[in-house]
Scaffold this motif. Sequence first.
Motif, PDB file in Angstrom:
ATOM      1  N   UNK A   1      14.229 -17.399  10.170  1.00 11.05           N
ATOM      2  CA  UNK A   1      13.072 -16.729  10.696  1.00 11.05           C
ATOM      3  C   UNK A   1      11.830 -17.508  10.257  1.00 11.05           C
ATOM      4  N   UNK A   2      10.890 -17.622  11.155  1.00 10.30           N
ATOM      5  CA  UNK A   2       9.682 -18.390  10.873  1.00 10.30           C
ATOM      6  C   UNK A   2       8.765 -17.627   9.909  1.00 10.30           C
ATOM      7  N   UNK A   3       7.928 -18.398   9.235  1.00  9.30           N
ATOM      8  CA  UNK A   3       7.043 -17.838   8.216  1.00  9.30           C
ATOM      9  C   UNK A   3       6.094 -16.790   8.800  1.00  9.30           C
ATOM     10  N   UNK A   4       5.550 -17.017   9.992  1.00 11.21           N
ATOM     11  CA  UNK A   4       4.591 -16.073  10.559  1.00 11.21           C
ATOM     12  C   UNK A   4       5.239 -14.727  10.853  1.00 11.21           C
ATOM     13  N   UNK A   5       6.530 -14.707  11.223  1.00 12.06           N
ATOM     14  CA  UNK A   5       7.222 -13.440  11.456  1.00 12.06           C
ATOM     15  C   UNK A   5       7.509 -12.723  10.131  1.00 12.06           C
ATOM     16  N   UNK A   6       7.903 -13.485   9.117  1.00 12.09           N
ATOM     17  CA  UNK A   6       8.128 -12.883   7.801  1.00 12.09           C
ATOM     18  C   UNK A   6       6.838 -12.288   7.251  1.00 12.09           C
ATOM     19  N   UNK A   7       5.729 -13.009   7.431  1.00  8.85           N
ATOM     20  CA  UNK A   7       4.431 -12.517   6.981  1.00  8.85           C
ATOM     21  C   UNK A   7       4.039 -11.247   7.730  1.00  8.85           C
ATOM     22  N   UNK A   8       4.280 -11.221   9.033  1.00  6.60           N
ATOM     23  CA  UNK A   8       3.955 -10.032   9.830  1.00  6.60           C
ATOM     24  C   UNK A   8       4.785  -8.835   9.371  1.00  6.60           C
ATOM     25  N   UNK A   9       6.083  -9.008   9.129  1.00  2.00           N
ATOM     26  CA  UNK A   9       6.931  -7.919   8.642  1.00  2.00           C
ATOM     27  C   UNK A   9       6.451  -7.438   7.274  1.00  2.00           C
ATOM     28  N   UNK A  10       6.116  -8.369   6.412  1.00  2.15           N
ATOM     29  CA  UNK A  10       5.645  -8.014   5.075  1.00  2.15           C
ATOM     30  C   UNK A  10       4.357  -7.196   5.156  1.00  2.15           C
ATOM     31  N   UNK A  11       3.388  -7.658   5.921  1.00  4.34           N
ATOM     32  CA  UNK A  11       2.106  -6.967   6.041  1.00  4.34           C
ATOM     33  C   UNK A  11       2.275  -5.597   6.683  1.00  4.34           C
ATOM     34  N   UNK A  12       3.157  -5.488   7.667  1.00  5.45           N
ATOM     35  CA  UNK A  12       3.410  -4.202   8.317  1.00  5.45           C
ATOM     36  C   UNK A  12       4.007  -3.215   7.306  1.00  5.45           C
ATOM     37  N   UNK A  13       4.976  -3.643   6.548  1.00  8.56           N
ATOM     38  CA  UNK A  13       5.584  -2.789   5.535  1.00  8.56           C
ATOM     39  C   UNK A  13       4.615  -2.430   4.426  1.00  8.56           C
ATOM     40  N   UNK A  14       3.803  -3.382   4.024  1.00  9.87           N
ATOM     41  CA  UNK A  14       2.799  -3.135   2.993  1.00  9.87           C
ATOM     42  C   UNK A  14       1.787  -2.098   3.476  1.00  9.87           C
ATOM     43  N   UNK A  15       1.394  -2.177   4.752  1.00  8.57           N
ATOM     44  CA  UNK A  15       0.434  -1.240   5.322  1.00  8.57           C
ATOM     45  C   UNK A  15       1.032   0.170   5.373  1.00  8.57           C
ATOM     46  N   UNK A  16       2.268   0.304   5.801  1.00  8.09           N
ATOM     47  CA  UNK A  16       2.909   1.613   5.848  1.00  8.09           C
ATOM     48  C   UNK A  16       3.047   2.181   4.434  1.00  8.09           C
ATOM     49  N   UNK A  17       3.454   1.371   3.489  1.00 11.66           N
ATOM     50  CA  UNK A  17       3.564   1.806   2.098  1.00 11.66           C
ATOM     51  C   UNK A  17       2.226   2.231   1.523  1.00 11.66           C
ATOM     52  N   UNK A  18       1.185   1.498   1.859  1.00 12.09           N
ATOM     53  CA  UNK A  18      -0.158   1.846   1.389  1.00 12.09           C
ATOM     54  C   UNK A  18      -0.609   3.194   1.920  1.00 12.09           C
ATOM     55  N   UNK A  19      -0.369   3.446   3.212  1.00 10.86           N
ATOM     56  CA  UNK A  19      -0.728   4.738   3.797  1.00 10.86           C
ATOM     57  C   UNK A  19       0.065   5.874   3.155  1.00 10.86           C
ATOM     58  N   UNK A  20       1.347   5.677   2.935  1.00  6.38           N
ATOM     59  CA  UNK A  20       2.161   6.709   2.299  1.00  6.38           C
ATOM     60  C   UNK A  20       1.664   7.005   0.883  1.00  6.38           C
ATOM     61  N   UNK A  21       1.378   5.994   0.119  1.00  4.89           N
ATOM     62  CA  UNK A  21       0.881   6.193  -1.242  1.00  4.89           C
ATOM     63  C   UNK A  21      -0.464   6.914  -1.235  1.00  4.89           C
ATOM     64  N   UNK A  22      -1.313   6.559  -0.278  1.00  8.42           N
ATOM     65  CA  UNK A  22      -2.616   7.204  -0.181  1.00  8.42           C
ATOM     66  C   UNK A  22      -2.448   8.697   0.084  1.00  8.42           C
ATOM     67  N   UNK A  23      -1.604   9.073   1.017  1.00  7.67           N
ATOM     68  CA  UNK A  23      -1.424  10.483   1.347  1.00  7.67           C
ATOM     69  C   UNK A  23      -0.663  11.241   0.268  1.00  7.67           C
ATOM     70  N   UNK A  24       0.227  10.597  -0.438  1.00 11.01           N
ATOM     71  CA  UNK A  24       0.968  11.278  -1.503  1.00 11.01           C
ATOM     72  C   UNK A  24       0.061  11.555  -2.698  1.00 11.01           C
ATOM     73  N   UNK A  25      -0.724  10.568  -3.115  1.00 13.16           N
ATOM     74  CA  UNK A  25      -1.541  10.716  -4.323  1.00 13.16           C
ATOM     75  C   UNK A  25      -2.952  11.205  -4.064  1.00 13.16           C
ATOM     76  N   UNK A  26      -3.368  11.336  -2.832  1.00 10.40           N
ATOM     77  CA  UNK A  26      -4.731  11.729  -2.527  1.00 10.40           C
ATOM     78  C   UNK A  26      -5.041  13.143  -3.002  1.00 10.40           C
ATOM     79  N   UNK A  27      -4.181  14.096  -2.775  1.00 10.78           N
ATOM     80  CA  UNK A  27      -4.458  15.479  -3.114  1.00 10.78           C
ATOM     81  C   UNK A  27      -4.091  15.855  -4.531  1.00 10.78           C
ATOM     82  N   UNK A  28      -3.546  14.974  -5.306  1.00 11.62           N
ATOM     83  CA  UNK A  28      -3.079  15.316  -6.649  1.00 11.62           C
ATOM     84  C   UNK A  28      -4.131  15.083  -7.726  1.00 11.62           C
TER      85      UNK A  28
END
Length: 125
Positions: free
Chosen positions: A1-28
């Motif tokens: 797999x080419x580097x640009x696709x790996x980078x895109x998958x990584x950034x997409x997963x990082x973004x989803x993880x960031x949103x989940x962490x924000x919503x989980x810890x925001x109200x606590x």
Amino acid sequence: MQFKFRLAYYLFGFMIGGFLMYYIFNGKGAEFCYLPNCRVKKNIREKGLTISKEAQQTLKAGWVTQTDVDNTILYGDVDFSRSKKPLKTGGKLYIIEGKTINNQPIDVEVANFEDKAILINVKKR
């Protein structure tokens, strides 16, 4: 797999993880408070502030208000070079630098004990 696709998958997963962490810890009420400046101010705020007679006279003078003191303890900077001096009564003296609503620089002197915090004085810089 080419580097640009790996980078895109990584950034997409990082973004989803960031949103989940924000919503989980925001109200606590979780906050990052590991730096010394933040820890001292949070410790003082949690104990509540008892006002000494000298500080009451300064507040009655009118050039500084209780709101200015509260904002300084919330947003000000602890001057560690002049602070952490042990007091004869057992606590430690902390000097917090801040500003009034009129943008005048002030120093708030707080005696921090294990069970209470006392506002000793407020001075103009």
